[in-house]
Design a protein around this motif. Structure first.
Motif: not given
Length: 106
Positions: A11-12, A48-51, A59-60
């Motif tokens: 995610g990061t 997008a990363m939250a999904y 998704c921190h």
């Protein structure tokens, strides 16, 4: 725990690759289009990363988003806090390495 760590890392990494990549490519100057384009890239990367990883790790993708609630609101368990600190750090470093490689003259 490995899934959460990998999710935060990816995610990061996506956030840094897309957000910083667009900021550099647009020059992120004072003109409105580059500022809006950069903001859209960061915002869409987070969405997008939250999904994509929200169901796995929440998704921190930002250690500050994890440390505060863990210490003061009983958020993430303290024994899992390292996942939300080390994962984003490694993901950001990997993304920076990719941009360093892509931007080098070889």
């Amino acid at each position: 725990m490995a899934k959460k760590f990998f999710a935060e890392l990816v995610g990061t990494m996506v956030l840094v690759l897309m957000g910083c990549g667009v900021a550099v490519s647009l020059g992120c100057g004072v003109d409105t289009s580059s500022v809006v384009g950069t903001a859209m890239a960061f915002g869409l990367s987070v969405v997008a990363m939250a999904y994509a990883i929200g169901g796995i790790s929440g998704c921190h993708i930002n250690p500050a988003r994890s440390i505060g609630p863990a210490l003061f609101e009983g958020g993430a368990a303290l024994n899992q806090l390292w996942i939300f600190i080390v994962g984003p750090f490694v993901g950001g470093a990997l993304a920076a390495g990719v941009w360093k490689f892509l931007g080098s003259d070889k």
